[in-house]
Scaffold this motif. Sequence first.
Motif, PDB file in Angstrom:
ATOM      1  N   SER A  91       0.828  -1.210   0.000  1.00  9.67           N
ATOM      2  CA  SER A  91       0.000   0.000   0.000  1.00  9.67           C
ATOM      3  C   SER A  91       0.858   1.254   0.000  1.00  9.67           C
ATOM      4  N   GLN A  92       0.523   2.191  -0.846  1.00  8.25           N
ATOM      5  CA  GLN A  92       1.218   3.482  -0.845  1.00  8.25           C
ATOM      6  C   GLN A  92       0.874   4.250   0.426  1.00  8.25           C
ATOM      7  N   SER A  93      -0.432   4.447   0.637  1.00  9.22           N
ATOM      8  CA  SER A  93      -0.879   5.312   1.738  1.00  9.22           C
ATOM      9  C   SER A  93      -0.744   4.641   3.094  1.00  9.22           C
ATOM     10  N   THR A 106      -5.436   2.445   3.242  1.00  9.46           N
ATOM     11  CA  THR A 106      -6.562   1.888   2.476  1.00  9.46           C
ATOM     12  C   THR A 106      -7.325   0.912   3.366  1.00  9.46           C
ATOM     13  N   GLU A 108      -8.352   5.775 -15.651  1.00  5.62           N
ATOM     14  CA  GLU A 108      -8.627   6.747 -14.582  1.00  5.62           C
ATOM     15  C   GLU A 108      -8.217   8.162 -14.957  1.00  5.62           C
TER      16      GLU A 108
HETATM   17  C1  F6R Z   1      -4.535   3.952  -9.107  1.00  2.00           C
HETATM   18  C2  F6R Z   1      -4.432   4.112  -7.671  1.00  2.00           C
HETATM   19  C3  F6R Z   1      -5.201   3.188  -6.798  1.00  2.00           C
HETATM   20  C4  F6R Z   1      -4.394   2.786  -5.554  1.00  2.00           C
HETATM   21  C5  F6R Z   1      -5.274   1.997  -4.571  1.00  2.00           C
HETATM   22  C6  F6R Z   1      -4.481   1.519  -3.380  1.00  2.00           C
HETATM   23  O1  F6R Z   1      -3.698   4.838  -9.786  1.00  2.00           O
HETATM   24  O2  F6R Z   1      -3.758   4.987  -7.184  1.00  2.00           O
HETATM   25  O3  F6R Z   1      -5.652   2.063  -7.493  1.00  2.00           O
HETATM   26  O4  F6R Z   1      -3.291   2.033  -5.969  1.00  2.00           O
HETATM   27  O5  F6R Z   1      -6.314   2.808  -4.143  1.00  2.00           O
HETATM   28  O6  F6R Z   1      -3.965   2.577  -2.657  1.00  2.00           O
HETATM   29  P1  F6R Z   1      -2.820   2.366  -1.589  1.00  2.00           P
HETATM   30  O7  F6R Z   1      -1.599   1.926  -2.343  1.00  2.00           O
HETATM   31  O8  F6R Z   1      -2.641   3.703  -0.931  1.00  2.00           O
HETATM   32  O9  F6R Z   1      -3.286   1.298  -0.650  1.00  2.00           O
END
Ligand code: F6R
Length: 608
Positions: free
Chosen positions: A348-350, A353, A488
């Motif tokens: 996960s980036q954030s 999620t 998107e």
């Molecule tokens: C697409 C995008 C989303 C995120 C998804 C998961 O460009 O940004 O599909 O990858 O919402 O988000 P994280 O990585 O923050 O859990």
Amino acid sequence: MCGIFGFTTENAKNAGEVLIDGLSSLEYRGYDSAGIFTPESGAVKAVGPASHLKRKMPAGFFGRSGIAHLRWATHGEPTEENAHPHTDCEGEVWLVHNGIVENFKELKTKLAAAGHTFASQTDTEIIAHLVEEHLKTEPDFAKAAIAAINEIRGTYGIAMQYRADPSKIVVARMGSPVVIGIGEHERFVASDPSPILRHTRDVVYLEDGEVAILTPESHEIYKLHGAPVERAAERIEWDAAAAQRGGYEHFMLKEIMEEADAVRNTSLGRLIEKEGMVKLGGLESVEEKLKQVKRIILVACGTASYAALAGEYMIEEHARIPVEVDIASEFRYRTPVINDDTAVVAVSQSGETLDTLEAIREGKRRGALTLGIVNAVGSTIARETDAGVYLHAGPEISVASTKAYVSQLTALALFTLFLGRQRGVSIEEGRVIAEALKALPERIEEIYKRTKDIQRIAKKYADARDFLFIGRKYNLATAFEGALKLKETSYVHAEGCGAGEMKHGHLAMIDEHFPTVAIAPSDSVYEKTASNIQEIRTRKGPVIAIATDGNEEIKELANDVMYIPKTIDMLTPILAVVPLHLFAYYFARQKGINVDRPRNLAKSVTVE
Ligand code: F6R
């Protein structure tokens, strides 16, 4: 990625206001915590963005010089103690830092033995103590500071002050940007020109391995080893908002152009090429447990789930552990089989999620080891997992994820090597992977030089309403990611599909108005993908191919080709996605869409 700012002036200024103002235009670089220091009024720090710090500021925070920092945590949680500026034992030397001190553990041990005590868990604080140590034998602050900087390894953009020499700021750069602003009887320093532009448009960019000594009337630049550098000032013509995006029109483009750095920072200090190994400090506590793991489940959403898919192939091929990828929202509700020899790994980036977080909680409830491959330090997933690997990609602002994706792939490749070396991957095989990882950032920079070609191809297909993306093996994930990014940002119909799967349905859609993007690097499945391209051309479908440098034959097969440099098979998705991110960006721009804020989407999905 963090933001630094500082100034020294002969003119009367409300230092608190100037510093907070400076930080607010650097907010895209980090927002975990903020802090400022002036030799006259001392330091104030707060957790959260610059606005939280502003609320804490005492009235009359004066000074003719000062430094400020916005933190994007790497070492240590985002707390007030870990917020910059950091200081030495006596509170005399103060500094702000953007980067990572790789040799901080050995320096810390040495300093502790010399009697220094530390107030934070950061790597940055070490630098202040190092300067303090040098000041014992070198009374000139700038000389002592430069001697200390020469001892650190890693990346840095630094601004440093000394209470006894309050009008001076020593700055240094290695891998993290530093720009100096030149005003009348005043000098500024920042991570980018945006906070400087309110004061002056004349700037000098510091280069890697350079230091500068700023006073209100002068800025002397030197090489780290002492040779003086002459550099003329440049005049900036952009406005402040564009400066915040580093001069790019959108954060999405800026972040694609940061993909090389994101990959570099994910690997930084972790690759031991000679030994074909990686060092993942965040996994040390679970190293033994990981040896016992019999199955891995990667949980993620959207773009992160495509990184996980490529990760599944990497781990299975090289570390030989059974892996499955679960879309986090499915995992939660499908009563998966999990036991205590399963590891559930969130990508996960954030780190916020909700579905991914709940998947981790579910894994934990069922006795699994839980890990996080996360960008945001101190985020909920990072805190709730047993251990993890941070991406160090820096904050991602654009809703469409780009640089975090290549960082996720890089972190999964590091994780693969880590697991593989635990389970019989040889030093030689490890070395090949480590060396290929090390070379990736430069390969991505090669792709940037081809942006004009990608822009031209995006223009050529401007009228298409549908796209098919095909890929095999490691680049099945690239096909899904390429399609999602186009959907998107451009709101056109795009589908990702396994190249071999195409014949089982998707091929029916193909005609002369339905282009296909075929990800076909020169890897172990190239011949297969090439024959799939042929099948599409036979049905009059236009094909844009992603191919490896030197593949001339593909020009006969495809209508257009975007070339990428060579790398080992498992790392091809990291290169192949870069032209696709650029393609999505330029395709969307032709439609006039604000790519940074696609309709109906949010950056962090914290609801079900
Ligand atoms: C697409 C995008 C989303 C995120 C998804 C998961 O460009 O940004 O599909 O990858 O919402 O988000 P994280 O990585 O923050 O859990």
